[in-house]
Design an enzyme around this catalytic site. Structure first.
Site, PDB file in Angstrom:
ATOM      1  N   ARG A 100      41.372 -29.998  64.481  1.00 23.22           N
ATOM      2  CA  ARG A 100      40.753 -30.837  63.538  1.00 23.22           C
ATOM      3  C   ARG A 100      41.499 -32.009  63.293  1.00 23.22           C
ATOM      4  NH1 ARG A 100      40.160 -29.035  57.190  1.00 23.22           N
ATOM      5  NH2 ARG A 100      38.343 -27.657  58.246  1.00 23.22           N
ATOM      6  N   HIS A 127      31.301 -30.054  62.166  1.00 19.03           N
ATOM      7  CA  HIS A 127      32.007 -28.999  61.784  1.00 19.03           C
ATOM      8  C   HIS A 127      31.219 -27.858  62.365  1.00 19.03           C
ATOM      9  CE1 HIS A 127      34.909 -26.816  59.828  1.00 19.03           C
ATOM     10  NE2 HIS A 127      34.844 -27.370  58.591  1.00 19.03           N
ATOM     11  N   GLN A 130      32.153 -24.496  61.031  1.00 17.30           N
ATOM     12  CA  GLN A 130      31.576 -24.111  59.631  1.00 17.30           C
ATOM     13  C   GLN A 130      30.058 -23.475  59.717  1.00 17.30           C
ATOM     14  OE1 GLN A 130      32.995 -24.289  56.243  1.00 17.30           O
ATOM     15  NE2 GLN A 130      31.089 -23.210  55.913  1.00 17.30           N
ATOM     16  N   ASP A 211      27.789 -29.492  49.607  1.00 16.12           N
ATOM     17  CA  ASP A 211      29.405 -30.041  50.194  1.00 16.12           C
ATOM     18  C   ASP A 211      29.935 -31.030  49.343  1.00 16.12           C
ATOM     19  OD1 ASP A 211      31.715 -30.269  51.818  1.00 16.12           O
ATOM     20  OD2 ASP A 211      30.707 -31.433  53.455  1.00 16.12           O
ATOM     21  N   CYS A 251      30.369 -25.161  51.852  1.00 14.80           N
ATOM     22  CA  CYS A 251      31.407 -24.745  52.615  1.00 14.80           C
ATOM     23  C   CYS A 251      32.815 -24.644  52.108  1.00 14.80           C
ATOM     24  CB  CYS A 251      31.254 -25.889  53.861  1.00 14.80           C
ATOM     25  SG  CYS A 251      31.539 -27.505  53.158  1.00 14.80           S
ATOM     26  N   ARG A 279      33.866 -17.126  57.857  1.00 14.11           N
ATOM     27  CA  ARG A 279      34.358 -18.189  58.715  1.00 14.11           C
ATOM     28  C   ARG A 279      35.291 -17.331  59.935  1.00 14.11           C
ATOM     29  NH1 ARG A 279      35.542 -23.320  57.406  1.00 14.11           N
ATOM     30  NH2 ARG A 279      36.125 -23.464  59.573  1.00 14.11           N
TER      31      ARG A 279
HETATM   32  N1   CP Z   1      34.992 -25.485  54.726  1.00 11.36           N
HETATM   33  C1   CP Z   1      36.593 -25.660  55.367  1.00 11.36           C
HETATM   34  O1   CP Z   1      36.552 -26.039  56.397  1.00 11.36           O
HETATM   35  O2   CP Z   1      37.404 -25.621  54.590  1.00 11.36           O
HETATM   36  P1   CP Z   1      38.856 -26.290  54.908  1.00 11.36           P
HETATM   37  O3   CP Z   1      38.990 -27.498  54.865  1.00 11.36           O
HETATM   38  O4   CP Z   1      39.733 -25.393  53.677  1.00 11.36           O
HETATM   39  O5   CP Z   1      39.513 -25.626  56.096  1.00 11.36           O
HETATM   40  N1  NVA Z   2      32.832 -32.759  54.415  1.00  8.55           N
HETATM   41  C1  NVA Z   2      34.045 -32.287  53.998  1.00  8.55           C
HETATM   42  C2  NVA Z   2      34.205 -30.706  54.611  1.00  8.55           C
HETATM   43  C3  NVA Z   2      35.391 -30.230  54.240  1.00  8.55           C
HETATM   44  C4  NVA Z   2      35.515 -28.691  54.813  1.00  8.55           C
HETATM   45  C5  NVA Z   2      34.982 -33.245  54.691  1.00  8.55           C
HETATM   46  O1  NVA Z   2      35.058 -33.593  55.767  1.00  8.55           O
HETATM   47  O2  NVA Z   2      36.248 -33.398  54.199  1.00  8.55           O
END
Ligand code: CP
Ligand code: NVA
Length: 293
Positions: A100, A127, A130, A211, A251, A279
């Site tokens: 990440r 993502h 997700q 989101d 999400c 997930r």
């Molecule tokens: N939806 C998602 O990726 O959540 P987190 O940021 O908590 O991992």
């Molecule tokens: N679009 C959001 C998703 C979080 C899971 C971000 O990138 O912060």
């Protein structure tokens, strides 16, 4: 060839379909697979996470594997060790790497320089982890209809989550419509259709997806985003404009009263908390796929 999940385009429609079927099997029997027995998976988190960390860490453990949590600021990467050398060393110790981070280029470089699968746990642009759970949740909610017969409407910022829904939803054959205000649109190349009208996007939709308006890294433009995206809130009226029986997805993390109302987030039409659980199941199926002998 080493398998990766960098953007989702690595998956054929057949591979994606099999992966989602396997995810549903694993949900029905969570401790039935020991596919990762004796194998370790590095999980590198450069940004905060609740669900992704939990679901990968617990999922790897359920598969009999060992998750190794790494923070870039605690690695020699932070003191100038190259991505190449990091990839070479990780490849000698673990069997896959989840990342990440902001730049997609970091994942691509790890994949190119290492010799083990690399999977995307969220980047600025994508993502896919997700989106796998999202498609699984649609399969679960509409068991009698193939994904290619479903319409999904994403309402809000044209961000990483929206892009992955378009990419992987497109591979699955689903109709994905995205409604965003001017300045926050997703590029057409990601697939699906575009409109600035949320009601138009949700017309005939089986699922309405939201989101956050301010993604990680977008904090400097938070006020402008909240102003532009205010008409894109998911509420009961917008769900009423979708197909009969439509579900709400998100999400998470959510900001009730901002991009989604509390009535929808905790209401009878949401599948959001199932989606959060999924997930783990979807990612276990992904790990089995990436690490298949
Ligand atoms: N939806 C998602 O990726 O959540 P987190 O940021 O908590 O991992
Ligand atoms: N679009 C959001 C998703 C979080 C899971 C971000 O990138 O912060």
């Amino acid at each position: 060839m080493t398998r990766h999940l960098l953007t989702g385009t690595e998956l054929s429609s057949a591979a994606l379909d099999a992966l989602l079927t396997r995810a549903l099997e694993l949900k029905a029997a969570p401790l039935s697979s020991r596919a990762l027995a004796g194998r370790s998976v590095a999980l590198i988190f450069e940004k905060p996470s609740t669900r992704t960390r939990l679901s990968y860490e617990v999922g790897i453990t359920e598969l009999g594997g060992y998750p190794v949590l790494l923070r870039p600021d605690e690695m020699q990467l932070s003191r100038g060790e190259s991505v190449r050398d990091t990839a070479l060393v990780l490849s000698r110790h673990v069997h896959a790497i989840g990342v990440r981070t902001g730049p997609d280029a970091l994942l691509a470089e790890l994949a190119a320089e290492g010799s083990i699968p690399v999977f995307n746990m969220l980047t600025a642009l994508h993502h896919p982890s997700q989106a796998l759970a999202d498609l699984m949740t649609l399969r679960e909610a509409f068991p009698d209809r193939p994904l290619s017969a479903l319409k999904l409407a994403y309402v809000g910022d044209g961000n990483n989550v929206a892009r992955s829904l378009c990419v992987l939803g497109g591979i699955a054959g689903a109709d994905v419509a995205v409604a965003s205000p001017s300045g926050y649109e997703l590029e057409p190349e990601a697939g699906g259709s575009r409109t600035s009208d949320p009601v138009e996007a949700v017309h005939g939709a089986d699922a309405v997806y939201g989101d956050v308006w301010v993604s990680m890294g977008d904090e400097a433009t938070a006020d402008a985003r909240r102003a532009a995206l205010a008409p894109y809130r998911i509420d009961d009226a917008l769900l009423d404009a979708a197909a009969p029986g439509a579900i709400a997805l998100h999400c998470l993390p959510a900001h009730p009263g901002e991009e989604i109302t509390a009535e929808v987030l905790y209401g009878a039409r949401q599948r959001i908390w199932d989606q959060a659980e999924n997930r783990r199941h979807a990612q276990k199926a992904l790990l089995e796929y990436l690490l298949a002998d």
